[in-house]
Design a protein around this motif. Sequence first.
Motif, PDB file in Angstrom:
ATOM      1  N   PRO A   1      -2.157   3.835 -53.390  1.00  0.00           N
ATOM      2  CA  PRO A   1      -2.633   4.164 -54.740  1.00  0.00           C
ATOM      3  C   PRO A   1      -1.943   3.326 -55.806  1.00  0.00           C
ATOM      4  CG  PRO A   1      -1.140   5.859 -53.945  1.00  0.00           C
ATOM      5  CD  PRO A   1      -1.374   4.926 -52.795  1.00  0.00           C
TER       6      PRO A   1
ATOM      7  N   ARG B   1       0.324   3.858 -61.438  1.00  0.00           N
ATOM      8  CA  ARG B   1       0.154   4.846 -62.500  1.00  0.00           C
ATOM      9  C   ARG B   1      -0.097   6.249 -61.945  1.00  0.00           C
ATOM     10  NH1 ARG B   1      -4.664   2.021 -62.220  1.00  0.00           N
ATOM     11  NH2 ARG B   1      -6.539   3.296 -61.848  1.00  0.00           N
ATOM     12  N   LEU B   2      -0.476   6.338 -60.670  1.00  0.00           N
ATOM     13  CA  LEU B   2      -0.728   7.637 -60.064  1.00  0.00           C
ATOM     14  C   LEU B   2       0.483   8.181 -59.322  1.00  0.00           C
ATOM     15  CD1 LEU B   2      -4.320   7.094 -58.605  1.00  0.00           C
ATOM     16  CD2 LEU B   2      -3.640   7.800 -60.895  1.00  0.00           C
ATOM     17  N   LEU B   3       1.587   7.419 -59.285  1.00  0.00           N
ATOM     18  CA  LEU B   3       2.760   7.821 -58.508  1.00  0.00           C
ATOM     19  C   LEU B   3       3.890   8.270 -59.414  1.00  0.00           C
ATOM     20  CD1 LEU B   3       2.866   4.925 -55.879  1.00  0.00           C
ATOM     21  CD2 LEU B   3       1.747   7.150 -55.681  1.00  0.00           C
ATOM     22  N   ASP B   4       4.632   9.260 -58.949  1.00  0.00           N
ATOM     23  CA  ASP B   4       5.838   9.673 -59.651  1.00  0.00           C
ATOM     24  C   ASP B   4       6.868   8.549 -59.553  1.00  0.00           C
ATOM     25  OD1 ASP B   4       8.714  10.982 -59.527  1.00  0.00           O
ATOM     26  OD2 ASP B   4       7.435  12.370 -60.633  1.00  0.00           O
TER      27      ASP B   4
ATOM     28  N   LEU C   1       2.226  11.301 -55.091  1.00  0.00           N
ATOM     29  CA  LEU C   1       0.992  11.213 -55.858  1.00  0.00           C
ATOM     30  C   LEU C   1       0.967  12.363 -56.851  1.00  0.00           C
ATOM     31  CD1 LEU C   1      -1.642   9.516 -55.956  1.00  0.00           C
ATOM     32  CD2 LEU C   1      -2.679  11.245 -54.488  1.00  0.00           C
TER      33      LEU C   1
ATOM     34  N   ARG D   1      -1.362  12.628 -59.508  1.00  0.00           N
ATOM     35  CA  ARG D   1      -2.689  12.906 -60.049  1.00  0.00           C
ATOM     36  C   ARG D   1      -3.660  13.085 -58.904  1.00  0.00           C
ATOM     37  NH1 ARG D   1      -4.563   8.924 -64.673  1.00  0.00           N
ATOM     38  NH2 ARG D   1      -6.207  10.488 -64.695  1.00  0.00           N
ATOM     39  N   SER D   2      -4.465  14.137 -59.008  1.00  0.00           N
ATOM     40  CA  SER D   2      -5.400  14.445 -57.934  1.00  0.00           C
ATOM     41  C   SER D   2      -6.485  13.395 -57.856  1.00  0.00           C
ATOM     42  CB  SER D   2      -6.030  15.819 -58.169  1.00  0.00           C
ATOM     43  OG  SER D   2      -5.046  16.823 -58.165  1.00  0.00           O
ATOM     44  N   SER D   3      -6.928  13.142 -56.649  1.00  0.00           N
ATOM     45  CA  SER D   3      -8.081  12.262 -56.470  1.00  0.00           C
ATOM     46  C   SER D   3      -9.352  13.089 -56.572  1.00  0.00           C
ATOM     47  CB  SER D   3      -8.003  11.583 -55.103  1.00  0.00           C
ATOM     48  OG  SER D   3      -7.998  12.555 -54.072  1.00  0.00           O
TER      49      SER D   3
ATOM     50  N   HIS E   1      -6.491  20.013 -63.610  1.00  0.00           N
ATOM     51  CA  HIS E   1      -6.546  18.558 -63.836  1.00  0.00           C
ATOM     52  C   HIS E   1      -7.688  17.887 -63.072  1.00  0.00           C
ATOM     53  CE1 HIS E   1      -2.662  19.371 -65.589  1.00  0.00           C
ATOM     54  NE2 HIS E   1      -2.143  19.686 -64.417  1.00  0.00           N
ATOM     55  N   CYS E   2      -8.746  18.640 -62.754  1.00  0.00           N
ATOM     56  CA  CYS E   2      -9.916  18.079 -62.065  1.00  0.00           C
ATOM     57  C   CYS E   2     -11.187  18.429 -62.847  1.00  0.00           C
ATOM     58  CB  CYS E   2     -10.014  18.603 -60.633  1.00  0.00           C
ATOM     59  SG  CYS E   2      -8.600  18.214 -59.587  1.00  0.00           S
TER      60      CYS E   2
END
Length: 321
Positions: A112, A115-118, A124, A126-128, A258-259
């Motif tokens: 990924p 920007r989606l990783l801590d 991860l 942010r949810s996909s 967050h979805c």
Amino acid sequence: MSHANARLTPRGRRLIIDRYLAGWKQAHIAAAMGCSRRCVARWIDRWRVEGDAGLVDRSSRPCNSPNRTSDAVEERVLELRQQKRLGRDRIAELVPVAARTVSRILARRGSPPLRLLDPMTGALIRSSKQTAIRYERSRPGELVHMDVKKLGRIPDGGGWRVNGKADSRSAAQKRTPKGYDFIHSLVDDHSRLAYSEILGDEKGPTCAGFLHRAAAFFAKHGISRIERLMTDNAWAYRYSLRDACQQLGTKQVFIRPHCPWQNGKVERYNRTLQAEWAYRQPFASNSDRAAALAPWLQRYNTERIHSAIGAPPISRLQPTC
């Protein structure tokens, strides 16, 4: 892959074989098909060896790629991304390979974006989009979607969309906030029948009152009962709609945090509401924009062709007296 109207699609190649089996000479087949004799001979030879399977398109991928990045280099790229959270340019300096090659490796291995990783743990955060498959309920009222869209109020005389830079208001008037209108909306999943109101806030009692009025609107159009109500996890929805849902005999369900795409039908309706009503034309006042909502909503439900169903929403409902 050949395009749909190409002469030698699999259907055209089958025609070559049919004409060959009918006794046509290869030269005559080539003239009729508009291709070379060599091309006709190649497809006939391939059909003799492989049968009908030899007439379909083959992958253009080479059997081997001697210049492909080695597995060891790919593993090193993944190690630097996973353990140190480095960007592609920094990885390219350390490996070293071209930055574009690093991007291809990461994409091929399913890594990924940063920007989606801590940044600390690499987890991860942010949810996909796990609900990307489109769905539609089988009957009206089985599921409805509810949401609120916030729009800035228009000052008297119009804002910048009307006056542009030549706004006659004083600087103090421009700095004075006009506040917001809260457009509450309810959309039926099956028919896409929609109901909207402009209200002064998005607090719990306001949302509950809107739900009762929306249910009455739906009942007037043949949806006698709302079976399930889907909302996001806003406080007003989670804790203030329980009594209203109980009175209406409705089960309330929530999207995953967050979805927002899980509530996508009303989110897409909000976008249409903005494009075709709120920002379709410049309004001279907030009341003018508010007055334009009801006629637009009537047209949306009864005349406007909804692209997902190919007809106005009202067409999917039983006629009422």
